[in-house]
Structures are given as C-alpha cells and as structure tokens.
Design a protein around this motif. Structure first.
Motif, PDB file in Angstrom:
ATOM      1  N   ARG A  55       9.572  16.907  -2.501  1.00  0.00           N
ATOM      2  CA  ARG A  55       8.370  16.244  -2.249  1.00  0.00           C
ATOM      3  C   ARG A  55       7.249  15.475  -2.938  1.00  0.00           C
ATOM      4  O   ARG A  55       6.695  14.427  -2.592  1.00  0.00           O
ATOM      5  CB  ARG A  55       7.088  17.030  -0.860  1.00  0.00           C
ATOM      6  CG  ARG A  55       6.438  15.834  -0.121  1.00  0.00           C
ATOM      7  CD  ARG A  55       4.737  15.766  -0.234  1.00  0.00           C
ATOM      8  NE  ARG A  55       4.389  15.297   0.159  1.00  0.00           N
ATOM      9  CZ  ARG A  55       3.056  14.718  -0.281  1.00  0.00           C
ATOM     10  NH1 ARG A  55       2.431  14.824  -1.071  1.00  0.00           N
ATOM     11  NH2 ARG A  55       2.472  13.907   1.677  1.00  0.00           N
TER      12      ARG A  55
ATOM     13  N   SER B 234      -5.256   5.898  -4.374  1.00  0.00           N
ATOM     14  CA  SER B 234      -5.471   6.910  -3.943  1.00  0.00           C
ATOM     15  C   SER B 234      -5.761   5.758  -2.151  1.00  0.00           C
ATOM     16  O   SER B 234      -6.442   5.320  -1.702  1.00  0.00           O
ATOM     17  CB  SER B 234      -6.623   8.052  -4.161  1.00  0.00           C
ATOM     18  OG  SER B 234      -5.962   8.860  -4.906  1.00  0.00           O
ATOM     19  N   SER B 235      -5.387   7.160  -0.932  1.00  0.00           N
ATOM     20  CA  SER B 235      -5.552   6.562   0.253  1.00  0.00           C
ATOM     21  C   SER B 235      -6.151   7.713   0.889  1.00  0.00           C
ATOM     22  O   SER B 235      -4.868   8.101   1.705  1.00  0.00           O
ATOM     23  CB  SER B 235      -4.647   5.553   0.714  1.00  0.00           C
ATOM     24  OG  SER B 235      -4.868   5.446   2.120  1.00  0.00           O
TER      25      SER B 235
ATOM     26  N   ARG C 279       6.605   6.723   3.422  1.00  0.00           N
ATOM     27  CA  ARG C 279       5.544   7.218   4.019  1.00  0.00           C
ATOM     28  C   ARG C 279       6.426   7.973   5.024  1.00  0.00           C
ATOM     29  O   ARG C 279       6.513   8.875   5.419  1.00  0.00           O
ATOM     30  CB  ARG C 279       4.614   6.893   4.472  1.00  0.00           C
ATOM     31  CG  ARG C 279       3.588   6.513   2.980  1.00  0.00           C
ATOM     32  CD  ARG C 279       2.068   5.197   3.790  1.00  0.00           C
ATOM     33  NE  ARG C 279       1.248   5.156   2.716  1.00  0.00           N
ATOM     34  CZ  ARG C 279       0.397   4.297   2.968  1.00  0.00           C
ATOM     35  NH1 ARG C 279       0.325   3.447   4.078  1.00  0.00           N
ATOM     36  NH2 ARG C 279      -0.184   4.353   1.734  1.00  0.00           N
TER      37      ARG C 279
ATOM     38  N   LYS D 287       3.866   0.341  -4.949  1.00  0.00           N
ATOM     39  CA  LYS D 287       2.486   0.201  -4.946  1.00  0.00           C
ATOM     40  C   LYS D 287       2.719  -0.945  -6.046  1.00  0.00           C
ATOM     41  O   LYS D 287       1.686  -2.084  -6.207  1.00  0.00           O
ATOM     42  CB  LYS D 287       1.358   1.308  -5.335  1.00  0.00           C
ATOM     43  CG  LYS D 287       1.576   1.540  -4.300  1.00  0.00           C
ATOM     44  CD  LYS D 287       1.017   3.058  -4.280  1.00  0.00           C
ATOM     45  CE  LYS D 287       0.306   4.290  -2.449  1.00  0.00           C
ATOM     46  NZ  LYS D 287      -0.469   5.489  -2.572  1.00  0.00           N
TER      47      LYS D 287
ATOM     48  N   GLN E  53       2.304  10.466  -9.487  1.00  0.00           N
ATOM     49  CA  GLN E  53       2.481   9.094  -8.790  1.00  0.00           C
ATOM     50  C   GLN E  53       1.307   8.564 -10.562  1.00  0.00           C
ATOM     51  O   GLN E  53       1.823   7.157 -11.316  1.00  0.00           O
ATOM     52  CB  GLN E  53       1.326   8.211  -8.066  1.00  0.00           C
ATOM     53  CG  GLN E  53       2.037   9.068  -6.327  1.00  0.00           C
ATOM     54  CD  GLN E  53       1.330   8.423  -5.646  1.00  0.00           C
ATOM     55  OE1 GLN E  53       0.771   7.294  -5.902  1.00  0.00           O
ATOM     56  NE2 GLN E  53       1.411   8.933  -4.171  1.00  0.00           N
TER      57      GLN E  53
ATOM     58  N   GLU F 235      -4.361  10.241   3.385  1.00  0.00           N
ATOM     59  CA  GLU F 235      -4.373  12.241   3.604  1.00  0.00           C
ATOM     60  C   GLU F 235      -4.690  12.239   4.561  1.00  0.00           C
ATOM     61  O   GLU F 235      -4.341  13.658   5.001  1.00  0.00           O
ATOM     62  CB  GLU F 235      -4.609  12.051   2.187  1.00  0.00           C
ATOM     63  CG  GLU F 235      -4.287  11.732   0.478  1.00  0.00           C
ATOM     64  CD  GLU F 235      -4.935  11.848  -0.451  1.00  0.00           C
ATOM     65  OE1 GLU F 235      -5.450  11.143  -1.734  1.00  0.00           O
ATOM     66  OE2 GLU F 235      -6.175  12.928  -0.728  1.00  0.00           O
TER      67      GLU F 235
END
Ligand code: ISJ
Length: 262
Positions: free
Chosen positions: A161, A197-198, A25, A172, A253, A202
């Motif tokens: 990216r 997903s988070s 991150r 993860k 992902q 985001e």
C-alpha cells in the motif's frame, strides 16, 4: 499433483494494468480490505514475542524467527516471480534468488531512479515498535509460527500500500508535468508534498477504513447478528491509516518525484 488445466479460451489472455488517478485510488481502496482482514487475523494471536526476538534457525540461518521466516518466505516467493511485479517490494532485497517463473511483461509505468525506492526497513521498525503495541495483547499462546506468518501477511499488505505511492506519484506527474517539473528541479520537497496532498481524499480514506473495519470486525452467527466491533479493530485501522500509512505513502510519492527526472 497435476497442474490445473484451464479450458477457457480466455484463461491466458493478458490483463494489462491501467494506471489513472481513478484506477490507482480504486486499487488503494481494494487494498484496504486486505489490510483490515490481515489486522483482524494478526489480532487473534497475542504478542508471541518468541517469534520476534529469541534466536531460532538451523545450520544455514541463525536469528529471530520473524527474520528467518520472512527471509525464507521472500526467497521462495521471489523464485515464484513475486518481485518481478513493480508493485511488490521485498523486506530483504539483498541476495534474493532470481525468478524461475515464466517472464511476464509487467507495465513499465514507473520512470527514473525512483522506481526502485524501498522504505521497507522503515516500515519494519514502525510495525514492530509502534503498530504491534497499538493492537496486540501481551502473552504467548505457543502459536509462534502462525503469528509470525500473520505478521508477514500484514507487513506485505502494508508495504504494498505504501509503495503504491510510486504509481500515484507517476500518475500525478503525467497529469501535470508543468507543475511538478519545476518543484522537482528545485528539490522542493515541501512544495511537492503540498501539491500531491489532498486533505479531502485523505478524510474519505480514513472514514471508509473505519466503516469497513467496523463491518468486517463484526461477528455474525446463524442465531443472531452481533453488531459492533468484535475485534475492536476499527479505531486501530483508522489510526493506522491516519498516523502511518497515509504519511508514509506521501513520503514515497515525494521521494519518487524527487528522482523522477534522474
Ligand atoms: C494517494 C493519494 O495521494 C495522497 C495520499 C493519500 C493516501 O495515502 O490515502 C490520499 C490523498 C493524497 O493526500 C491520492 O491523491 O489519492
């Protein structure tokens, strides 16, 4: 010109990449700076469509300038070892020359068939058909090579990216194999997307990108500080991330995880 002769005893010390959720991150946050400045540099030129469509080249290549420059630049960078780094993915992987650079033991962190995922063909289409019209003014100022190379710099930053999603997915997976393995074996793409997903992360990313672009896009002079967004890039940058970069990073992902056990 003589090569630089470092005298520091640390200069050949290997700096090993560490992949944790915090470190990936943090890397994505650092990549925001690169992308925003590449946006600002590209926005200094008008469309310069000559570089995108009209035929260009010489005996060994005939095609658009953008294709030619990207293809030739990637070939040179490949010889210099750019693509032995698993974080880098070429736009024209076919027939790339092998690296002539000294071998470097990059981390073999990525696992399975997903390590070779490359969605640059999709990124290329999105860039020229949806992103460029978002922030580039029409017109031709004759700086065809300069604007095309600004395209390449931005394309490479965006690609890096998005494909960094492979590293995020591996982190993860390693943190929660018992959650991800059943979803992978069931080929449950939706379940994988929900799990990885988070929304809160985001939202932070989009807000941080908008703030960075507002600051980086300012024009500062010795006489006075000009506040406000000189290049109007903040809204472009946050939309770029929200509508394109984040969804494509998540797509990578999911595709990586679906092949993780292959
Ligand atoms: C990259 C991550 O995975 C997903 C993608 C994100 C992004 O592209 O910025 C942010 C959060 C997650 O929905 C993450 O969890 O940090």
């Amino acid at each position: 010109m003589d090569p630089i002769k470092f005298r520091c005893k640390e200069c050949h010390k290997r700096v090993e990449a560490q992949y944790t959720l915090d470190s990936v991150r943090a890397s994505l946050a650092r990549q925001e700076d690169t992308i925003i400045f590449a946006l600002i540099e590209r926005a200094k030129f008008p469309l310069n469509n000559f570089g995108h469509n009209r035929l260009f080249g010489s005996d060994e290549y005939i095609g658009s300038m953008i294709n030619g420059l990207v293809l030739k630049t990637e070939a040179v960078q490949s010889k210099a070892g750019r693509y032995i780094n698993p974080e880098e993915n070429p736009f024209f992987p076919e027939n790339l020359p092998p690296s002539a650079a000294p071998d470097y033991p990059f981390s073999e962190f990525l696992q399975g068939a997903g390590a070779s995922i490359n969605i640059n063909k999709e990124i290329w289409e999105v860039y020229f058909h949806e992103l460029i019209p978002m922030f580039i003014k029409c017109g031709d100022d004759g700086n065809h090579a300069q604007s095309v190379l600004a395209d390449l710099t931005l394309l490479q930053a965006i690609s890096r990216r998005i494909h960094y999603g492979k590293f995020v997915a591996e982190v993860k997976f390693r943190e929660s194999p018992k959650i991800y393995e059943p979803l992978i074996r069931a080929k449950d793409s939706e379940g994988l997307m929900d799990e990885l997903s988070s929304e809160s992360v985001e939202e932070r990313v989009v807000k941080r990108v908008e703030r960075k672009a507002t600051v980086f896009g300012q024009e500062v002079s010795l006489e006075y500080d000009v506040s406000g967004d000189t290049y109007m890039i903040n809204s472009v940058a946050s939309k770029l991330y929200k509508k394109y970069l984040i969804p494509l990073t998540k797509k990578v992902q999911v595709e990586y995880l679906l092949k993780r056990l292959d």
